[in-house]
Design a protein around this motif. Structure first.
Motif, PDB file in Angstrom:
ATOM      1  N   VAL A 128       8.904 -10.360  -0.794  1.00 13.98           N
ATOM      2  CA  VAL A 128       7.599 -10.285  -1.460  1.00 13.98           C
ATOM      3  C   VAL A 128       6.823 -11.582  -1.206  1.00 13.98           C
ATOM      4  CG1 VAL A 128       6.424 -10.184  -3.693  1.00 13.98           C
ATOM      5  CG2 VAL A 128       8.324  -8.635  -3.217  1.00 13.98           C
ATOM      6  N   VAL A 129       7.515 -12.721  -1.363  1.00 11.92           N
ATOM      7  CA  VAL A 129       6.862 -14.013  -1.145  1.00 11.92           C
ATOM      8  C   VAL A 129       6.402 -14.123   0.312  1.00 11.92           C
ATOM      9  CG1 VAL A 129       7.250 -16.509  -1.072  1.00 11.92           C
ATOM     10  CG2 VAL A 129       8.088 -15.172  -3.012  1.00 11.92           C
ATOM     11  N   THR A 130       7.261 -13.728   1.245  1.00 11.90           N
ATOM     12  CA  THR A 130       6.901 -13.776   2.666  1.00 11.90           C
ATOM     13  C   THR A 130       5.708 -12.859   2.945  1.00 11.90           C
ATOM     14  OG1 THR A 130       9.194 -14.232   3.255  1.00 11.90           O
ATOM     15  CG2 THR A 130       7.773 -13.432   5.013  1.00 11.90           C
ATOM     16  N   ALA A 131       5.739 -11.666   2.405  1.00 12.00           N
ATOM     17  CA  ALA A 131       4.647 -10.709   2.612  1.00 12.00           C
ATOM     18  C   ALA A 131       3.339 -11.246   2.033  1.00 12.00           C
ATOM     19  CB  ALA A 131       4.988  -9.360   1.993  1.00 12.00           C
ATOM     20  N   LEU A 132       3.402 -11.844   0.854  1.00 14.86           N
ATOM     21  CA  LEU A 132       2.189 -12.406   0.240  1.00 14.86           C
ATOM     22  C   LEU A 132       1.638 -13.575   1.070  1.00 14.86           C
ATOM     23  CD1 LEU A 132       3.112 -12.264  -3.551  1.00 14.86           C
ATOM     24  CD2 LEU A 132       1.425 -10.863  -2.330  1.00 14.86           C
TER      25      LEU A 132
ATOM     26  N   LEU B  39      11.216  -4.303  -3.072  1.00 13.42           N
ATOM     27  CA  LEU B  39      11.420  -5.359  -2.100  1.00 13.42           C
ATOM     28  C   LEU B  39      12.120  -6.544  -2.768  1.00 13.42           C
ATOM     29  CD1 LEU B  39       7.966  -5.550  -0.255  1.00 13.42           C
ATOM     30  CD2 LEU B  39      10.113  -4.770   0.698  1.00 13.42           C
ATOM     31  N   PRO B  40      13.004  -7.186  -2.039  1.00 11.10           N
ATOM     32  CA  PRO B  40      13.622  -8.405  -2.582  1.00 11.10           C
ATOM     33  C   PRO B  40      12.547  -9.464  -2.801  1.00 11.10           C
ATOM     34  CG  PRO B  40      14.756  -7.669  -0.589  1.00 11.10           C
ATOM     35  CD  PRO B  40      13.541  -6.811  -0.757  1.00 11.10           C
TER      36      PRO B  40
ATOM     37  N   LEU C  93       0.818  -1.209   0.000  1.00  9.19           N
ATOM     38  CA  LEU C  93       0.000   0.000   0.000  1.00  9.19           C
ATOM     39  C   LEU C  93       0.854   1.262   0.000  1.00  9.19           C
ATOM     40  CD1 LEU C  93      -2.810  -1.048   2.509  1.00  9.19           C
ATOM     41  CD2 LEU C  93      -2.934  -0.983   0.015  1.00  9.19           C
ATOM     42  N   MET C  94       2.070   1.153   0.543  1.00  8.25           N
ATOM     43  CA  MET C  94       2.963   2.306   0.587  1.00  8.25           C
ATOM     44  C   MET C  94       3.724   2.480  -0.723  1.00  8.25           C
ATOM     45  SD  MET C  94       4.705   2.170   4.278  1.00  8.25           S
ATOM     46  CE  MET C  94       3.841   1.568   5.684  1.00  8.25           C
TER      47      MET C  94
END
Length: 147
Positions: free
Chosen positions: A122-126, A117-118, A111-112
């Motif tokens: 990105v995978v962890t965040a998703l 991002l590495p 959202l920011m």
């Protein structure tokens, strides 16, 4: 507690049962008495009839007062029964709000507009977003099922 007197104690089930029973007994005793008075009024004349009519009027007023008290007791009983339901619904809503807040937190990097991002982040965040969304849906379904 009532709206008029927030410091008053909430009625308890035993007290409500006692009051309801007292009203029922009073009504049971008043009804035949009022019928007896009504039956005697037609047979009387003069001052005795006037006094008996006054007595009949008081009996009818007492009956109305008992009916009003009975209605208030039924309303109070409904309010007392609703308190635990409202508390549980409020608790479920609080859980939904917490889970949605957590879901928002997991979406923050996207959202920011942080697009550098590495890939592993990105995978962890998703994955965190998926878990938070699933948790939110579960909590929402639980709250909706309850309501």
């Amino acid at each position: 507690a009532t709206m008029a007197d927030p410091d008053a104690k909430a009625p308890t089930a035993p007290h409500m049962h006692e009051n309801k029973e007292a009203i029922r007994i009073a009504q049971a005793k008043l009804a035949p008495t009022a019928r007896l008075i009504a039956g005697k009024v037609g047979l009387l004349k003069g001052h005795a009839k006037t006094k008996m009519l006054e007595l009949l009027s008081r009996a009818e007023a007492a009956k109305a007062s008992l009916e009003k008290a009975q209605k208030k007791m039924e309303e109070a009983q409904s309010h007392v029964a609703a308190i635990p339901l409202l508390k549980q619904a409020s608790e479920r809503l609080a859980v939904v709000e917490q889970v949605i807040e957590k879901m928002r937190d997991t979406e923050a990097p996207f959202l920011m507009g942080i697009e550098n991002l590495p890939p592993e982040d990105v995978v962890t965040a998703l994955e965190q977003m998926d878990k938070a969304a699933a948790s939110a849906l579960t909590s929402l379904a639980d709250a909706h099922k309850y309501v």
